[in-house]
Design a protein around this motif. Structure first.
Motif, short mmCIF file in Angstrom:
data_model
loop_
_atom_site.label_atom_id
_atom_site.label_comp_id
_atom_site.label_asym_id
_atom_site.label_seq_id
_atom_site.Cartn_x
_atom_site.Cartn_y
_atom_site.Cartn_z
N HIS A 272 100.95 69.04 32.93
CA HIS A 272 101.45 68.82 31.57
C HIS A 272 102.97 68.76 31.55
CE1 HIS A 272 102.58 70.17 27.44
NE2 HIS A 272 101.66 69.29 27.12
N GLY A 273 103.62 69.66 32.29
CA GLY A 273 105.08 69.66 32.32
C GLY A 273 105.67 68.46 33.02
N LYS A 274 105.07 68.07 34.15
CA LYS A 274 105.61 66.97 34.93
C LYS A 274 105.38 65.61 34.28
CE LYS A 274 105.17 69.32 39.39
NZ LYS A 274 104.46 69.37 40.70
N LYS A 275 104.33 65.49 33.46
CA LYS A 275 104.00 64.20 32.86
C LYS A 275 104.32 64.15 31.36
CE LYS A 275 102.49 63.22 36.90
NZ LYS A 275 103.39 62.45 37.82
N ARG A 276 105.20 65.04 30.90
CA ARG A 276 105.48 65.08 29.47
C ARG A 276 106.13 63.80 28.97
NH1 ARG A 276 108.79 68.70 32.07
NH2 ARG A 276 111.04 68.35 31.95
N HIS A 277 106.72 63.01 29.89
CA HIS A 277 107.32 61.74 29.48
C HIS A 277 106.26 60.67 29.20
CE1 HIS A 277 106.77 61.64 33.85
NE2 HIS A 277 106.74 60.31 33.79
N TRP A 278 104.99 60.97 29.50
CA TRP A 278 103.93 60.01 29.23
C TRP A 278 103.51 59.99 27.77
CZ3 TRP A 278 99.95 60.70 33.84
CH2 TRP A 278 100.54 60.20 35.01
N ASP A 279 103.80 61.05 27.05
CA ASP A 279 103.32 61.15 25.67
C ASP A 279 104.34 61.94 24.85
OD1 ASP A 279 101.80 61.55 23.28
OD2 ASP A 279 99.95 61.41 24.44
N THR A 280 104.75 61.38 23.72
CA THR A 280 105.71 62.09 22.86
C THR A 280 105.07 63.26 22.14
OG1 THR A 280 105.23 60.53 21.06
CG2 THR A 280 107.10 60.01 22.50
N ASP A 281 103.74 63.28 22.08
CA ASP A 281 103.01 64.37 21.44
C ASP A 281 102.54 65.33 22.54
OD1 ASP A 281 101.13 66.06 20.23
OD2 ASP A 281 100.50 64.52 18.80
N ALA A 282 103.22 66.47 22.66
CA ALA A 282 102.90 67.42 23.74
C ALA A 282 101.48 67.96 23.61
CB ALA A 282 103.90 68.57 23.74
N ASP A 283 101.02 68.19 22.37
CA ASP A 283 99.66 68.69 22.17
C ASP A 283 98.63 67.66 22.60
OD1 ASP A 283 100.51 71.12 21.26
OD2 ASP A 283 100.25 70.66 19.15
N GLU A 284 98.88 66.40 22.25
CA GLU A 284 97.95 65.34 22.64
C GLU A 284 97.89 65.21 24.15
OE1 GLU A 284 95.23 62.16 21.67
OE2 GLU A 284 95.98 63.95 20.66
N LEU A 285 99.03 65.30 24.81
CA LEU A 285 99.06 65.25 26.27
C LEU A 285 98.25 66.40 26.86
CD1 LEU A 285 100.08 64.20 29.00
CD2 LEU A 285 102.17 65.54 28.64
N TRP A 286 98.42 67.60 26.31
CA TRP A 286 97.68 68.75 26.82
C TRP A 286 96.17 68.55 26.69
CZ3 TRP A 286 97.73 72.55 30.00
CH2 TRP A 286 96.81 73.60 29.89
#
Length: 253
Positions: A94-108
């Protein structure tokens, strides 16, 4: 706030696996795996798995029987245990790919959902070792594939009125994105979700939520606002719906 919520989720998982029903699972594992007999509780197992190198071959001795039992009975408690074991790895992704999604919750939520699909496909007869690396790498790989589809849709797929949803997927079965037009893939995915709804595994509200946020990539916050519900409630509803679908499809494999 989101970080605090994830910390609470981790604490809840770690508390859950200390109950008697999970202790029984450990006792059963120890009958099959002499290596696990050195651990008195799941807490000790988790501590062992979270220290040292991921390449430590002894970690396969923990994961292999868990995956074997999961493949045999599909008990969701195995997935809870695996989620707890791999929690630091999921936070790392989640931390390393946070640039993939502006919504941190959605990425998680996408990280967790991808991880659950990966662990349901692990076959220790074909891959008995380096299981930590396998799960981690496949989760990253399939998460990238999911976001690649999102990025492609954002470029090629026009905005869709929710009213069009009911017209999709009347008689198409299965789900296969390979070589398919994006519209055809959407139709197949809607048909798959509709079957789960018609079978009573998810509600109509669940169906619309999954179509809106998973297929047409509306953020969970936007969807929640559009239907007048709390964002956290919508997230939990989606998690329950996806868990119900995953359990069913895993049973049918």
């Amino acid at each position: 706030m989101a970080t605090n919520s994830r910390d609470r989720d981790r604490e809840r998982l770690e508390q859950e696996i200390q109950t008697e029903e999970y202790q029984e699972l450990l006792n059963n594992l120890q009958l099959r795996s002499p290596f696990l007999r050195r651990f008195g509780t799941w807490g000790e197992v988790i501590a062992f798995m979270r220290t040292g190198s991921s390449c430590d071959q002894r970690k396969d001795e923990v994961l292999r029987p868990i995956f074997e039992f999961h493949g045999e009975d599909g008990d969701p408690r195995w997935r809870t245990l695996l989620m707890t074991i791999f929690w630091p790895a999921l936070r790392s992704i989640h931390g390393k790919k946070r640039h993939w999604d502006t919504d941190a919750d959605e990425l998680w939520h996408n990280v967790v959902w991808t991880f659950l699909k990966v662990i349901c496909r692990v076959n220790v007869e074909r891959r008995p070792d380096r299981l930590v690396q396998k799960v981690y790498c496949e989760t990253v790989h399939h998460l990238y594939d999911e976001y690649q589809r999102i990025w492609t849709r954002a470029k090629r797929e026009p905005a869709v009125d929710p009213a069009e949803i009911d017209a999709l997927g009347g008689s198409v079965e299965g789900l296969d994105f390979e070589g398919m037009d994006l519209r055809k893939a959407h139709e197949r995915d809607v048909a798959r979700l509709r079957k789960h709804m018609e079978a009573g595994r998810i509600t109509e509200a669940d169906f619309l939520l999954l179509v809106g946020t998973r297929l047409y990539r509306q953020s969970i916050a936007e969807y929640a606002r559009s239907v007048g519900v709390n964002t956290e409630a919508a997230k939990k509803r989606r998690q329950r719906a996806e868990a119900a679908i995953l359990n069913c499809e895993n049973d049918l494999r």
